[in-house]
Design an enzyme around this catalytic site. Structure first.
Site, short mmCIF file in Angstrom:
data_model
loop_
_atom_site.label_atom_id
_atom_site.label_comp_id
_atom_site.label_asym_id
_atom_site.label_seq_id
_atom_site.Cartn_x
_atom_site.Cartn_y
_atom_site.Cartn_z
N VAL A 21 4.49 1.12 1.47
CA VAL A 21 4.78 -0.03 2.32
C VAL A 21 4.92 -1.27 1.44
O VAL A 21 4.06 -1.54 0.58
CB VAL A 21 3.69 -0.26 3.37
CG1 VAL A 21 4.02 -1.48 4.23
CG2 VAL A 21 3.54 0.97 4.26
N ASP A 41 -3.02 8.90 15.45
CA ASP A 41 -3.67 8.58 14.18
C ASP A 41 -4.36 7.22 14.26
O ASP A 41 -4.22 6.38 13.37
CB ASP A 41 -2.66 8.60 13.03
CG ASP A 41 -3.34 8.66 11.66
OD1 ASP A 41 -4.52 9.07 11.60
OD2 ASP A 41 -2.70 8.31 10.66
N GLY A 77 0.76 5.83 0.65
CA GLY A 77 0.06 7.02 1.11
C GLY A 77 0.89 8.25 0.81
O GLY A 77 1.87 8.19 0.05
N LYS A 128 8.34 0.09 5.45
CA LYS A 128 7.72 1.37 5.13
C LYS A 128 8.81 2.33 4.66
O LYS A 128 9.72 2.68 5.40
CB LYS A 128 7.00 1.95 6.35
CG LYS A 128 6.29 3.26 6.06
CD LYS A 128 5.50 3.75 7.27
CE LYS A 128 4.78 5.06 6.95
NZ LYS A 128 3.99 5.55 8.10
N GLY A 136 0.83 -1.20 0.00
CA GLY A 136 0.00 0.00 0.00
C GLY A 136 0.86 1.24 0.00
O GLY A 136 2.07 1.18 0.25
#
Length: 441
Positions: free
Chosen positions: A44, A157, A39, A59, A37
């Site tokens: 990652v 978060d 962002g 990451k 994934g």
């Protein structure tokens, strides 16, 4: 992996090009297998550590020095915060293994968890977890947050996509990454960090945040898991921020009247606008979740207070307890009845409860072999009570089995005198158990 070619990411390569390239690379000693994934802060990957022969999650991000922040300062901040993340060794927090920085490229190497995030169970018309599984998962998140807060780390978060549910059913908090670690540095009041739908009022207002902010966000996640709805739905971020600060959140009892009112009360308290009105810690919130969880899975298994007190006074464990102390202990325990052959706990389960047999017997089984039979007054679960642990045996009820179940978290809510009496009896029992090599811990 695409073919046999494995390039190496170097600090002087074009980072944007690297992160947008679908071809796998070797990052340091780590082999990159596939992208998991991405962002705004990076990407990652699923990777492999050839030295210890294990799969890892990597990451990859990049530092972005500005004229007022030189590269040395960025590097110092990165490693200071990565060090803080590395201290969070907890069974319900994704472990951090390594952190490296090469010029404009930095990366952290984490435990790889096979499963999916809770986001999959939050969609409006998507699949749902049972209320019992939601409570179990949120309990573990509360305990993980309690640990991280005591270590000086505020997540900031908490959201469904930062909570993993493994294929084995285990819950793992993740993304205690460099952007979220606050230990050893002061967070600027002008910084708004987090995901809008799950931010606390103080986050939205760019005020100082503490443990209660994370608990607010967790309650927002819990509400969505149980209802499929976000607290303040809006396509306009400004409107969402306004509602978080000024609007009363919807109450679970109005959306899910089938669930216990006590669960609605827990969420309402954790979502209070004023942090001082929320739970003092993740541990205290976890204690109340435990009570609701027990009420769901042990419906109808209640006996009168007088019957409980009489039964407990006849047990050696409570020989030093007065009626007052027994009454107090009963507020954080539950009496359970099991029929012949019913499984009490199973090998591989993770439990932090301590059990005392009030009546009947229980068989301790390992690999389908009977190890021992426990009878009235015997105890089990001591090891898991001291620290959440995987059960190494299975316990099955004999005839007329009645148990007292005591949860480790809720014991801490007792008065000092009652707590000391309990721990004295518990310690004496544990010493006896270890001497007798009772296998039912």
């Amino acid at each position: 992996m695409a073919g046999d070619v494995m390039d190496t990411i170097k600090g002087d390569d074009n980072v944007s090009e690297i992160l947008s390239n679908p071809i796998p690379y070797k990052l340091g000693k780590y082999e990159i297998i596939v992208e998991l994934g991405r962002g705004t802060s990076g990407v990652v990957y699923k990777g492999f550590d050839p030295f210890v022969r294990r799969e890892v999650a990597i990451k990859v991000g990049w530092s972005d020095p500005t004229p007022d922040k030189d590269k040395d300062k960025v590097k110092l901040d990165f490693f200071t915060e990565a060090h803080a993340a590395g201290k969070l060794q907890h069974p319900n927090i994704v472990a951090l293994y390594d952190a490296q920085m090469e010029k404009d490229l930095n990366y952290i190497v984490m435990e790889y968890v096979k499963g999916e995030t809770l986001l999959e169970y939050c969609r409006k018309n998507g699949k749902r977890l049972s209320p019992e599984k939601v409570l179990e998962s949120m309990f573990k998140c509360c305990m993980a947050l309690d640990f991280s807060h005591r270590m000086g780390v505020i997540h900031r978060d908490i959201k469904p996509s930062n909570i993993m549910l493994s294929d084995e059913g285990e819950t793992k908090l993740m993304d205690f990454s460099v952007a979220e670690i606050t230990q050893n540095r002061k967070i600027s009041p002008s910084m708004i960090v987090g995901s809008p739908s799950y931010m606390s009022p103080e986050q939205v207002q760019a005020k100082e945040v503490g443990p209660q902010s994370d608990l607010y966000s967790l309650a927002a996640v819990m509400f969505q898991l149980l209802t499929g709805k976000v607290l303040f739905p809006s396509e306009n971020m400004k409107q969402t921020f306004h509602d978080i600060v000024h609007k009363t959140p919807p109450s679970l009892k109005d959306v899910r009247p089938d669930l216990p009112g006590a669960l609605s009360d827990i969420i309402d308290k954790a979502l209070s606008k004023n942090p001082a009105d929320r739970y003092e810690s993740g541990r205290t919130m976890a204690a109340e979740l435990t009570e609701v969880y027990d009420s769901l899975i042990y419906t109808g298994q209640n006996i009168s207070r007088d019957e409980k007190r009489h039964a407990l006074k006849n047990l050696k464990f409570f020989s030093a307890f007065s009626d007052k102390h027994i009454d107090e202990l009963m507020t954080v325990s539950r009496v359970l009845d099991f029929v012949l052959g019913e499984v009490i706990s199973q090998e591989g389960d993770i439990d932090n409860s301590f059990y005392i047999i009030m009546q009947g017997n229980a068989k301790v089984i390992k690999a389908n072999k009977l190890l021992v039979t426990l009878t009235q007054g015997d105890c089990f679960g001591e090891v898991g009570f001291l620290a959440p642990n995987t059960r190494t045996t299975t316990l099955i009820a004999g005839l007329n089995l009645t148990l007292l179940k005591i949860n480790a978290v809720r014991i801490e809510t007792l008065g000092m005198e009652c707590r000391m009496l309990f721990y004295k009896a518990f310690s004496e029992n544990l010493i006896y158990r270890l001497a007798a090599k009772n296998p039912a811990g």
